[in-house]
Design an enzyme around this catalytic site. Structure first.
Site, PDB file in Angstrom:
ATOM      1  N   VAL A 379      -7.169  -2.729  -8.501  1.00  0.00           N
ATOM      2  CA  VAL A 379      -5.965  -3.201  -9.383  1.00  0.00           C
ATOM      3  C   VAL A 379      -5.260  -1.959  -9.931  1.00  0.00           C
ATOM      4  O   VAL A 379      -3.968  -2.020  -9.948  1.00  0.00           O
ATOM      5  CB  VAL A 379      -6.656  -4.313 -10.479  1.00  0.00           C
ATOM      6  CG1 VAL A 379      -5.420  -4.414 -11.649  1.00  0.00           C
ATOM      7  CG2 VAL A 379      -7.185  -5.375 -10.156  1.00  0.00           C
ATOM      8  N   ASP A 380      -5.747  -0.960 -10.381  1.00  0.00           N
ATOM      9  CA  ASP A 380      -5.065   0.305 -10.913  1.00  0.00           C
ATOM     10  C   ASP A 380      -4.200   0.924 -10.062  1.00  0.00           C
ATOM     11  O   ASP A 380      -3.154   1.238 -10.403  1.00  0.00           O
ATOM     12  CB  ASP A 380      -6.251   1.256 -11.580  1.00  0.00           C
ATOM     13  CG  ASP A 380      -5.863   1.585 -12.958  1.00  0.00           C
ATOM     14  OD1 ASP A 380      -5.133   0.873 -13.645  1.00  0.00           O
ATOM     15  OD2 ASP A 380      -6.717   2.353 -13.352  1.00  0.00           O
ATOM     16  N   ASP A 381      -4.702   1.149  -8.902  1.00  0.00           N
ATOM     17  CA  ASP A 381      -3.960   1.670  -7.712  1.00  0.00           C
ATOM     18  C   ASP A 381      -2.751   0.854  -7.595  1.00  0.00           C
ATOM     19  O   ASP A 381      -1.534   1.351  -7.257  1.00  0.00           O
ATOM     20  CB  ASP A 381      -4.581   2.267  -6.382  1.00  0.00           C
ATOM     21  CG  ASP A 381      -5.257   3.274  -6.862  1.00  0.00           C
ATOM     22  OD1 ASP A 381      -4.635   4.345  -6.483  1.00  0.00           O
ATOM     23  OD2 ASP A 381      -6.640   3.207  -6.903  1.00  0.00           O
TER      24      ASP A 381
END
Length: 635
Positions: A379-381
């Protein structure tokens, strides 16, 4: 010169420096520096395979040796008390196995004394340390890893299945369980003998692998659940076991990346090589050879030393730096940003990975952490890449399609509780966190966290233009409010720690329209001011996640100072004297190089694995300074 002008000048300096550091393919490549763990296991594996990589082994040896403390120990982070037993054993064993150090060397004599003073090998807690010791005949296979291999055969519909573990946990557990199942050991003519470090006794109420009675009870509960599921499988025990072994092999081989690594992680790849040897693969088998070559591409060399990165941070760094530069005033149409976004576009994933098992109508579209990663998005990338390509998505159909698929993927990862995980939704069964393995809670499950939830909300509000009118945004905000700590902070899973989580939560809530007067926001602001250092900056120890409470570093670091400032800037319409003081301290930090600028602020496994992102001295300061200059320009 005013603080505003100092910040503006520093932004110009950072922009110019970053433009010069960009690679021709549009990426930025910085070292993802971890401790000595990967270096040590690389030496052990290369020596086990009897491969003649002498120059590399010597450089890995030299980096490990350079990190030794005066008392003979090695630490996981600079302010760790005395030293870390598991890390010291890793270092000692690797230095010996390299052949470039001997037991008679004073440095290793000091290390041996430290190890014995802590109870010897029997008191080691790190599961990877135990596994590599056991696999090379130095240690009995830990009872905590004696889990029936048949667990791989339990379907997702069962109360407990193998796919309830996190993706990170699965790719490490499979090779470990396979080796433990076979009680595999392999030695060479040069394998060191560590029997003199075995230890003379055990601490009260501990098993042979260093777990206490409550952990044994939890372990038994997990085993009981697994056995209950296994009883429902059809087939004779011997046949089931053969199927389980074949499934373990298939699981690893099907998750190989093009570079030969397992899931793009060095640690899981090193474990896989040993597991394949346990299955009878020859040391020069093509799969093992390809895996070693893949590991070689992860090696970062500097100052005559080498370091094996666990997973190069190319996608993460490129996406964040491109976005930060755009917020700092670099045009999306500049060659710098165009090259960066073209690179990111080619790295969007198009395969259905394990993440798709709990999604009703899965459509690939996320991004991973490393350039070689094609099946394990996070999710973060993904939100980082989407922030970067946003302006191009407004005008270019290719980017618009990437944006739409990426946004849909991020939304599909939201957990039922309203928060966001890192890799896979629904990976939050608490029973698995009770596995008696050091760091099991962080490795075995992938629940909603404040940093992922806050960062996702910030993306949805700032880049996607969404707010509390959307149910999924309201659910995310509610999760953050419900999971705030009593002191007003939030715990961050992937950064150190309460500063990281509080920054992510505050910027996320503000981006989707939560007013500054909200009680949760007010409490968080008060907490940030209460822990500001006298020099104007902020700094938190890696010990925070081990102790489950904020622990001051008693010094300021660039990334943590930037996180705190960015959060305070987000919620204050006018610059405050304390914020101005923090900005000046942040600028000062960017012009020095000492232990505070190298201190790890990326988190992996509590007390075991932390990261010094070499990119972080650029990313977060540039972001905070840009927000300061942009918001307070007229003041």
């Amino acid at each position: 010169m005013s603080v505003w002008h100092e910040a503006d000048e520093e932004i110009r300096r950072l922009r110019n420096e970053l433009e010069g550091l960009q690679h021709g393919d549009g990426s930025w490549r910085f070292c993802f520096e971890n401790g000595i763990l990967t270096d040590a296991y690389m030496i052990i594996v290369l020596r086990t395979l009897e491969l003649p990589y002498e120059a590399l082994i010597r450089r890995l040896h030299d980096r490990i040796a350079s990190e030794q403390q005066d008392n003979g120990a090695w630490k996981v982070y600079a302010d760790e008390e005395e030293g870390n037993l598991s890390t010291t054993v890793d270092a000692y064993y690797a230095l010996l196995y390299s052949g470039y150090s001997t037991k008679s060397d004073e440095s290793l004599r000091k290390a041996a004394r430290f190890i014995r003073s802590k109870g010897g090998l029997k008191q080691v807690r790190g599961v990877l340390t135990k596994v590599f010791l056991a696999a090379t005949g130095q240690y009995p296979w830990p009872s905590s890893l004696i889990i029936p291999l048949e667990v791989l055969l339990l379907p997702p519909s069962f109360p407990i299945s193998f796919y309830d573990f996190s993706g990170f946990g699965r790719v490490h557990l499979v090779p470990m369980l396979l080796m433990a199942d076979r009680r595999f050991t392999i030695r060479t003519d040069t394998t060191p003998d560590l029997s003199d470090l075995s230890g003379s006794g055990l601490v009260h109420d501990r098993t042979e692998d260093g777990t206490n009675s409550s952990s044994r009870i939890s372990h038994q509960r997990l085993l009981d659940e697994i056995q209950s599921g296994l009883q429902q499988l059809a087939g004779l025990p011997g046949m089931l076991h053969e199927r389980a072994v074949a499934e373990a092999e298939r699981y690893m081989l099907q998750r190989l990346e093009q570079d030969g690594t397992l899931y793009s992680y060095a640690t899981s790849t090193l474990l896989m090589i040993m597991a394949l040897l346990a299955l009878g693969y020859e040391k020069r088998h093509p799969v093992i050879t390809a895996a070693v070559q893949g590991l070689m591409t992860m090696v970062w060399s500097f100052d005559g030393r080498s370091h094996l990165q666990n997973s190069p941070s190319t996608i993460w760094d490129t996406a964040l730096l491109s976005d930060a530069l755009q917020r700092a005033g670099t045009s999306p149409d500049s060659p710098t940003i165009r090259r960066a976004n073209a690179f990111l576009l080619t790295k969007q994933q198009h395969k259905l990975g394990d993440w798709s098992l709990r999604v009703a109508h899965p459509v690939p579209g996320g991004w991973g952490f490393s350039e070689s990663n094609t099946i394990n998005p996070d999710v973060d990338d993904s939100t980082a890449a989407l922030r970067s390509i946003r302006q191009h998505a407004l005008r270019d159909p290719a980017y618009r399609d990437a944006w739409n698929r990426g946004l849909q993927w991020v939304l599909s990862m939201q957990n039922k509780d309203g928060g966001w995980p890192a890799f896979e939704r629904g990976s939050n069964k608490e029973l698995l966190a009770l596995l008696p393995i050091d760091g099991a809670r962080a490795a075995a499950i992938d629940p909603s966290t404040a940093d992922l939830t806050g960062r996702t909300l910030e993306f949805l509000g700032t880049a996607a233009g969404l707010g509390r009118g959307h149910a999924f945004v309201r659910r995310g905000v509610d999760w953050l409010i419900d999971n705030q700590e009593e002191d007003g902070s939030w715990y961050g899973r992937w950064g150190v720690c309460y500063l990281y989580g509080t920054w992510a939560a505050l910027t996320g809530m503000t981006a989707v329209g939560i007013p500054h007067e909200h009680p949760s926001v007010h409490r968080a602001i008060a907490w940030l001011f209460s822990i500001q250092n006298a020099d104007g900056g902020w700094g938190e120890s890696c010990a925070s996640d081990r102790l489950s409470r904020y622990t001051p570093l008693h010094a300021s670091t660039p990334s943590q100072t930037a996180w705190a400032l960015d959060a305070l800037i987000a919620v204050h319409d006018k610059p405050l004297p304390s914020v101005d003081k923090g900005i000046r301290q942040l600028i000062a930090q960017l012009h020095k190089h000492d232990w505070t600028t190298r201190y790890p602020t990326g988190a992996g496994l509590p007390g075991i694995f932390y990261s010094n992102y070499h990119s972080y001295r650029y990313i977060w300061p540039l972001l905070a300074l840009s927000h300061y200059v942009g918001k307070y320009a007229a003041q």
